[in-house]
Design a protein around this motif. Structure first.
Motif, short mmCIF file in Angstrom:
data_model
loop_
_atom_site.label_atom_id
_atom_site.label_comp_id
_atom_site.label_asym_id
_atom_site.label_seq_id
_atom_site.Cartn_x
_atom_site.Cartn_y
_atom_site.Cartn_z
N SER A 68 0.85 -1.18 0.00
CA SER A 68 0.00 0.00 0.00
C SER A 68 0.89 1.23 0.00
O SER A 68 2.00 1.19 0.55
CB SER A 68 -0.90 0.02 1.24
OG SER A 68 -1.66 1.22 1.31
N CYS A 74 -3.43 -0.76 7.08
CA CYS A 74 -4.07 -2.07 7.28
C CYS A 74 -3.92 -2.60 8.70
O CYS A 74 -4.62 -3.53 9.11
CB CYS A 74 -3.52 -3.09 6.29
SG CYS A 74 -1.76 -3.47 6.52
N THR A 350 -5.83 5.37 0.76
CA THR A 350 -6.20 5.12 2.17
C THR A 350 -5.86 6.30 3.08
O THR A 350 -6.28 6.30 4.25
CB THR A 350 -5.51 3.84 2.69
OG1 THR A 350 -4.09 3.98 2.52
CG2 THR A 350 -5.99 2.62 1.93
N SER A 355 -8.78 4.34 9.13
CA SER A 355 -8.26 2.97 9.29
C SER A 355 -9.05 2.20 10.35
O SER A 355 -9.00 0.98 10.40
CB SER A 355 -6.77 3.01 9.66
OG SER A 355 -6.59 3.67 10.90
N VAL A 375 -4.92 -1.53 -0.77
CA VAL A 375 -4.30 -2.53 0.12
C VAL A 375 -4.31 -3.84 -0.66
O VAL A 375 -5.38 -4.33 -1.03
CB VAL A 375 -5.08 -2.70 1.43
CG1 VAL A 375 -4.44 -3.81 2.28
CG2 VAL A 375 -5.12 -1.39 2.22
N TRP A 386 -7.76 -9.72 4.34
CA TRP A 386 -8.02 -8.28 4.30
C TRP A 386 -9.52 -8.01 4.08
O TRP A 386 -10.09 -7.09 4.67
CB TRP A 386 -7.18 -7.60 3.23
CG TRP A 386 -7.58 -6.16 3.05
CD1 TRP A 386 -8.12 -5.58 1.94
CD2 TRP A 386 -7.49 -5.12 4.03
NE1 TRP A 386 -8.39 -4.26 2.18
CE2 TRP A 386 -8.00 -3.94 3.45
CE3 TRP A 386 -7.02 -5.08 5.35
CZ2 TRP A 386 -8.07 -2.73 4.14
CZ3 TRP A 386 -7.09 -3.88 6.05
CH2 TRP A 386 -7.61 -2.72 5.45
N SER A 390 -11.30 -5.84 6.94
CA SER A 390 -11.81 -4.51 6.61
C SER A 390 -13.34 -4.50 6.68
O SER A 390 -13.95 -3.51 7.14
CB SER A 390 -11.33 -4.07 5.22
OG SER A 390 -11.74 -4.98 4.22
#
Length: 398
Positions: A68, A74, A350, A355, A375, A386, A390
């Motif tokens: 990223s 992340c 991002t 986050s 990401v 992920w 997320s």
């Protein structure tokens, strides 16, 4: 099927791994949830992943396994919903699984088991799902929320979650829709490119290796800052296999890629030792300890080397032979592109997304989860983790 809902607390666009996970988490908080997808069925990429067995997570998931422009982004979501949390969910549903290699967890039976798990969780959460639904336009309401116009009707929602994935595998329905929505609300997009994708080689290189498609060997692939020790596979178009897919995330047009063909060994030193033990043996014979007959022939021809008894090589000559054969450096012509890429590098910037919650910093009530964000995980279950992490972060907030 019930009538198309005109209102929902949470509207999720995209019924893939992230979208379905988010729906189940939000619904269990008492939120009314509607999931829309333009495809004819949910979870298409899940169904085809891992050779039909879905590599649903990785035991060794850590932030270092992701690319990223903002590498810290992340960390929060991955820490709050770990691989162990998803494994517990798999076990709750009685799905048998196994570790293949390098921490990669696969279903024993089929990928459908993971889709069924997600659908069961959505049913428990009373989340509604509609497929074959095109999104025509999205309008923010004056106070809060959105009015979303679709081919099935109009929906008003408080929270809008974009879980549409990236550009990889368009035959599965991938589009750039998520990036269009992000741009509509003032977001930047980190430039995208195909990742975890096979390399293509030029016509001359392919002619040289026309006997090799289907042949594989263990290598260490290096490009830029990347280094991966896994299998490489020769194909009719170029090179594939785990090491190639992994290193493709580091490759850009014109960059050389180096393959150590005998990883963990100094081939020159080894050949000197063999000469001491097997003076009469031919070079091609001793090399068959590492490579198939076809590969030995290919690597010798490619380097313009003739095979003769080891005793006929002087020290410097034998060392030079070892060095030539140890490393194969090439510049790929390109990649197979989004058509076969497992994921998309780049995406929604991002730096403009929370986050903690995955909420847009530009538009209240708008969330981005999964592959649409900038990401991208390594090969081996990291991209699914992920998606789960997320989605869980957003599902707890929407």
């Amino acid at each position: 099927m019930t009538d198309f809902p005109t209102q929902a607390d949470v509207l999720i666009i995209g019924a893939g791994a992230a979208g379905l996970m988010c729906a189940s988490v939000a619904g269990k908080r008492g939120r009314s949830v509607l999931v829309l997808d333009h495809a004819n069925k949910v979870g298409k990429k899940i169904l085809m992943s891992g050779g039909g067995r879905c590599n649903f997570t990785n035991l060794y998931t850590a932030p270092d396994n992701f690319y990223s422009a903002n590498p810290h982004f992340c960390k929060s979501a991955l820490a709050r919903y770990t691989q162990w949390d998803f494994i517990a969910l798999v076990e709750k549903h009685g799905i048998p699984y196994h570790e293949k290699t390098l921490g990669q967890l696969f279903c024993d039976n089929k990928s459908r088991d993971i889709v069924d798990l997600l659908l069961a969780e959505c049913r428990e959460a009373k989340a509604q799902i509609r497929t074959r639904c095109e999104i025509q336009r999205i309008e923010p309401l004056q106070t809060t929320g959105f009015e979303v116009h679709t081919s099935l009707g109009k929906v008003v929602c408080e929270s809008l979650v974009i879980a549409t994935g990236g550009l990889s595998i368009p035959t599965m329905g991938a589009t750039g829709f998520g990036y269009e929505v992000a741009r509509q609300f003032g977001h930047s997009i980190v430039p995208t490119r195909a990742a975890l994708v096979p390399f293509t080689l030029n016509k001359r290189s392919l002619e040289r290796q026309q006997e090799l498609p289907g042949t594989s060997l263990a290598v260490t692939a290096r490009c830029g800052a990347g280094s991966f020790h896994e299998q490489m596979l020769f194909t009719h178009k170029g090179l594939s296999g785990p090491s190639v897919l992994q290193i493709s995330s580091h490759w850009k047009e014109g960059m050389p890629v180096a393959f150590d063909l005998v990883p963990g060994l100094d081939l020159s030193e080894w050949l000197m030792e063999q000469r001491g033990k097997k003076q009469e043996s031919f070079l091609h014979t001793v090399l068959s300890e590492f490579w198939s007959k076809k590969l030995v022939q290919f690597f010798l021809l490619r380097n313009g080397l003739q095979s003769k008894p080891l005793k006929h090589y002087g020290d410097s000559e034998l060392r030079a032979v070892g060095e030539k054969l140890q490393t194969w450096t090439l510049i790929p012509e390109g990649t197979e592109g989004y058509r076969t890429a497992e994921v998309t590098l780049g995406g929604v910037d991002t730096n403009e997304v929370s986050s903690r919650s995955m909420e847009s910093m530009k538009q209240p009530g708008l969330y981005f989860i999964g592959e649409v964000l900038d990401v991208t995980g390594w090969l081996g279950g990291f991209n699914f983790q992920w998606a789960w992490a997320s989605a869980h972060a957003a599902g707890g907030e929407v």
